[in-house]
Design a protein around this motif. Sequence first.
Motif, PDB file in Angstrom:
ATOM      1  N   THR A 137       0.830  -1.212   0.000  1.00 52.09           N
ATOM      2  CA  THR A 137       0.000   0.000   0.000  1.00 52.09           C
ATOM      3  C   THR A 137       0.861   1.258   0.000  1.00 52.09           C
ATOM      4  OG1 THR A 137      -1.811  -1.121   1.125  1.00 52.09           O
ATOM      5  CG2 THR A 137      -1.752   1.272   1.320  1.00 52.09           C
ATOM      6  N   TYR A 138       2.005   1.195   0.688  1.00 50.63           N
ATOM      7  CA  TYR A 138       2.892   2.349   0.771  1.00 50.63           C
ATOM      8  C   TYR A 138       3.964   2.344  -0.320  1.00 50.63           C
ATOM      9  CZ  TYR A 138       0.779   4.082   5.015  1.00 50.63           C
ATOM     10  OH  TYR A 138      -0.104   4.621   5.917  1.00 50.63           O
ATOM     11  N   GLY A 139       3.809   1.480  -1.304  1.00 53.27           N
ATOM     12  CA  GLY A 139       4.700   1.495  -2.456  1.00 53.27           C
ATOM     13  C   GLY A 139       6.014   0.755  -2.300  1.00 53.27           C
ATOM     14  N   ALA A 140       6.116  -0.112  -1.309  1.00 50.57           N
ATOM     15  CA  ALA A 140       7.361  -0.870  -1.127  1.00 50.57           C
ATOM     16  C   ALA A 140       7.622  -1.753  -2.342  1.00 50.57           C
ATOM     17  CB  ALA A 140       7.275  -1.733   0.130  1.00 50.57           C
ATOM     18  N   PRO A 141       8.830  -1.708  -2.888  1.00 53.33           N
ATOM     19  CA  PRO A 141       9.139  -2.575  -4.018  1.00 53.33           C
ATOM     20  C   PRO A 141       9.473  -4.009  -3.595  1.00 53.33           C
ATOM     21  CG  PRO A 141      11.015  -1.175  -3.537  1.00 53.33           C
ATOM     22  CD  PRO A 141       9.908  -0.765  -2.603  1.00 53.33           C
ATOM     23  N   VAL A 142       9.912  -4.169  -2.352  1.00 54.88           N
ATOM     24  CA  VAL A 142      10.318  -5.482  -1.856  1.00 54.88           C
ATOM     25  C   VAL A 142      10.158  -5.497  -0.332  1.00 54.88           C
ATOM     26  CG1 VAL A 142      12.771  -4.883  -1.653  1.00 54.88           C
ATOM     27  CG2 VAL A 142      12.128  -7.257  -2.016  1.00 54.88           C
ATOM     28  N   VAL A 143       9.835  -6.681   0.202  1.00 60.29           N
ATOM     29  CA  VAL A 143       9.673  -6.864   1.650  1.00 60.29           C
ATOM     30  C   VAL A 143      10.616  -7.973   2.093  1.00 60.29           C
ATOM     31  CG1 VAL A 143       8.044  -7.366   3.506  1.00 60.29           C
ATOM     32  CG2 VAL A 143       7.250  -6.221   1.458  1.00 60.29           C
ATOM     33  N   GLU A 144      11.234  -7.772   3.252  1.00 66.70           N
ATOM     34  CA  GLU A 144      12.142  -8.770   3.818  1.00 66.70           C
ATOM     35  C   GLU A 144      11.681  -9.190   5.201  1.00 66.70           C
ATOM     36  OE1 GLU A 144      16.441  -7.337   2.014  1.00 66.70           O
ATOM     37  OE2 GLU A 144      16.020  -6.958   4.130  1.00 66.70           O
ATOM     38  N   GLY A 145      12.057 -10.417   5.562  1.00 67.37           N
ATOM     39  CA  GLY A 145      11.912 -10.910   6.921  1.00 67.37           C
ATOM     40  C   GLY A 145      13.194 -11.640   7.279  1.00 67.37           C
ATOM     41  N   TYR A 146      13.413 -11.839   8.568  1.00 62.61           N
ATOM     42  CA  TYR A 146      14.669 -12.428   9.045  1.00 62.61           C
ATOM     43  C   TYR A 146      14.364 -13.566  10.016  1.00 62.61           C
ATOM     44  CZ  TYR A 146      15.309  -7.714   7.363  1.00 62.61           C
ATOM     45  OH  TYR A 146      15.215  -6.570   6.621  1.00 62.61           O
ATOM     46  N   PRO A 147      13.625 -14.590   9.537  1.00 62.76           N
ATOM     47  CA  PRO A 147      13.196 -15.669  10.420  1.00 62.76           C
ATOM     48  C   PRO A 147      14.314 -16.663  10.729  1.00 62.76           C
ATOM     49  CG  PRO A 147      12.558 -16.179   8.186  1.00 62.76           C
ATOM     50  CD  PRO A 147      13.174 -14.797   8.164  1.00 62.76           C
ATOM     51  N   VAL A 148      14.023 -17.554  11.672  1.00 63.33           N
ATOM     52  CA  VAL A 148      14.957 -18.641  11.956  1.00 63.33           C
ATOM     53  C   VAL A 148      14.761 -19.745  10.936  1.00 63.33           C
ATOM     54  CG1 VAL A 148      15.197 -18.167  14.431  1.00 63.33           C
ATOM     55  CG2 VAL A 148      13.382 -19.707  13.644  1.00 63.33           C
ATOM     56  N   ASP A 149      15.857 -20.392  10.600  1.00 61.56           N
ATOM     57  CA  ASP A 149      15.828 -21.569   9.732  1.00 61.56           C
ATOM     58  C   ASP A 149      15.918 -22.772  10.669  1.00 61.56           C
ATOM     59  OD1 ASP A 149      15.892 -23.352   7.663  1.00 61.56           O
ATOM     60  OD2 ASP A 149      17.664 -22.504   6.686  1.00 61.56           O
ATOM     61  N   ASN A 150      14.769 -23.170  11.206  1.00 64.22           N
ATOM     62  CA  ASN A 150      14.720 -24.187  12.253  1.00 64.22           C
ATOM     63  C   ASN A 150      14.545 -25.610  11.736  1.00 64.22           C
ATOM     64  OD1 ASN A 150      12.097 -23.432  11.444  1.00 64.22           O
ATOM     65  ND2 ASN A 150      11.232 -24.295  13.323  1.00 64.22           N
ATOM     66  N   ASN A 170      17.914 -18.385  19.415  1.00 63.01           N
ATOM     67  CA  ASN A 170      17.448 -19.628  20.020  1.00 63.01           C
ATOM     68  C   ASN A 170      18.230 -20.833  19.470  1.00 63.01           C
ATOM     69  OD1 ASN A 170      14.424 -21.552  20.197  1.00 63.01           O
ATOM     70  ND2 ASN A 170      15.707 -20.993  21.905  1.00 63.01           N
ATOM     71  N   GLY A 171      19.492 -20.594  19.076  1.00 60.85           N
ATOM     72  CA  GLY A 171      20.332 -21.658  18.553  1.00 60.85           C
ATOM     73  C   GLY A 171      20.140 -21.941  17.074  1.00 60.85           C
ATOM     74  N   PHE A 172      19.233 -21.221  16.425  1.00 61.36           N
ATOM     75  CA  PHE A 172      18.963 -21.427  15.007  1.00 61.36           C
ATOM     76  C   PHE A 172      19.513 -20.257  14.196  1.00 61.36           C
ATOM     77  CE2 PHE A 172      15.277 -23.490  17.107  1.00 61.36           C
ATOM     78  CZ  PHE A 172      15.527 -24.804  16.714  1.00 61.36           C
ATOM     79  N   PRO A 173      20.073 -20.556  13.014  1.00 62.76           N
ATOM     80  CA  PRO A 173      20.508 -19.451  12.160  1.00 62.76           C
ATOM     81  C   PRO A 173      19.295 -18.716  11.603  1.00 62.76           C
ATOM     82  CG  PRO A 173      20.693 -21.546  10.988  1.00 62.76           C
ATOM     83  CD  PRO A 173      20.292 -21.860  12.408  1.00 62.76           C
ATOM     84  N   ARG A 174      19.456 -17.422  11.423  1.00 59.84           N
ATOM     85  CA  ARG A 174      18.413 -16.621  10.772  1.00 59.84           C
ATOM     86  C   ARG A 174      18.786 -16.445   9.307  1.00 59.84           C
ATOM     87  NH1 ARG A 174      17.192 -11.510  14.526  1.00 59.84           N
ATOM     88  NH2 ARG A 174      15.422 -11.306  13.114  1.00 59.84           N
ATOM     89  N   VAL A 175      17.780 -16.447   8.461  1.00 62.47           N
ATOM     90  CA  VAL A 175      17.985 -16.256   7.030  1.00 62.47           C
ATOM     91  C   VAL A 175      17.231 -15.017   6.591  1.00 62.47           C
ATOM     92  CG1 VAL A 175      18.470 -18.648   6.426  1.00 62.47           C
ATOM     93  CG2 VAL A 175      16.102 -17.881   6.540  1.00 62.47           C
ATOM     94  N   LEU A 176      17.696 -14.415   5.513  1.00 65.45           N
ATOM     95  CA  LEU A 176      17.020 -13.245   4.951  1.00 65.45           C
ATOM     96  C   LEU A 176      16.073 -13.752   3.865  1.00 65.45           C
ATOM     97  CD1 LEU A 176      18.641  -9.865   4.090  1.00 65.45           C
ATOM     98  CD2 LEU A 176      16.919 -10.886   2.606  1.00 65.45           C
TER      99      LEU A 176
END
Length: 191
Positions: free
Chosen positions: A131-144, A178-184
């Motif tokens: 809605t605000y015109g973002a061209p891309v969205v990221e998250g940084y979750p754990v790869d569990n 929490n002992g898990f690597p985070r991925v982009l």
Amino acid sequence: MAIEIRPATDFADVRTLVGPKRPDANVCWCLSYRIPSRQNQQLHGTERGEFVKKLVAEDPPPGILAYDGGEPVGWAAVHPRADTGFATNRRIPHVDAREVWSIWCIRVRPGHRGNGISHALLAGAVDLARTYGAPVVEGYPVDNAGQKVDLTMAYVGTRKLFEDAGFTKAADTESVLNGFPRVLMRLDLAQ
């Protein structure tokens, strides 16, 4: 159950999701990644809530809320990366120079978990960024890799949650939670 997603513009509802039981308690208020570390450490007690109250009044708001029958049951933080601690975070890489929006916290109230609300929150966060015109969205979750994630650390989400929403892995990070690597994880909205 019909989950409704709305921009986080109601401070009382934001407080219900991310505020403390006692107004003077020093809890996160979802500010750890939203503001510079030094500023975050300087805010104490009720100052934290007052700061969030100002953020809720801004445009764009600091995130989105999920409602079940009018009751606030979930929160997701989403904002331009440039306005967050991820702008200078050395452990989370920058993939390119695009004006990325970050999703860094997804929280569902106890008693409402296991009903797909985190999926609705992630979709709602993407919609707000779009809605605000973002061209891309990221998250940084754990790869569990399917292993159980401690609930206090589950706020970043899992790789599978983001994959289910159409995100793809764009990079490894140097961050571990929490002992898990985070991925982009990334979702291109300019397609």
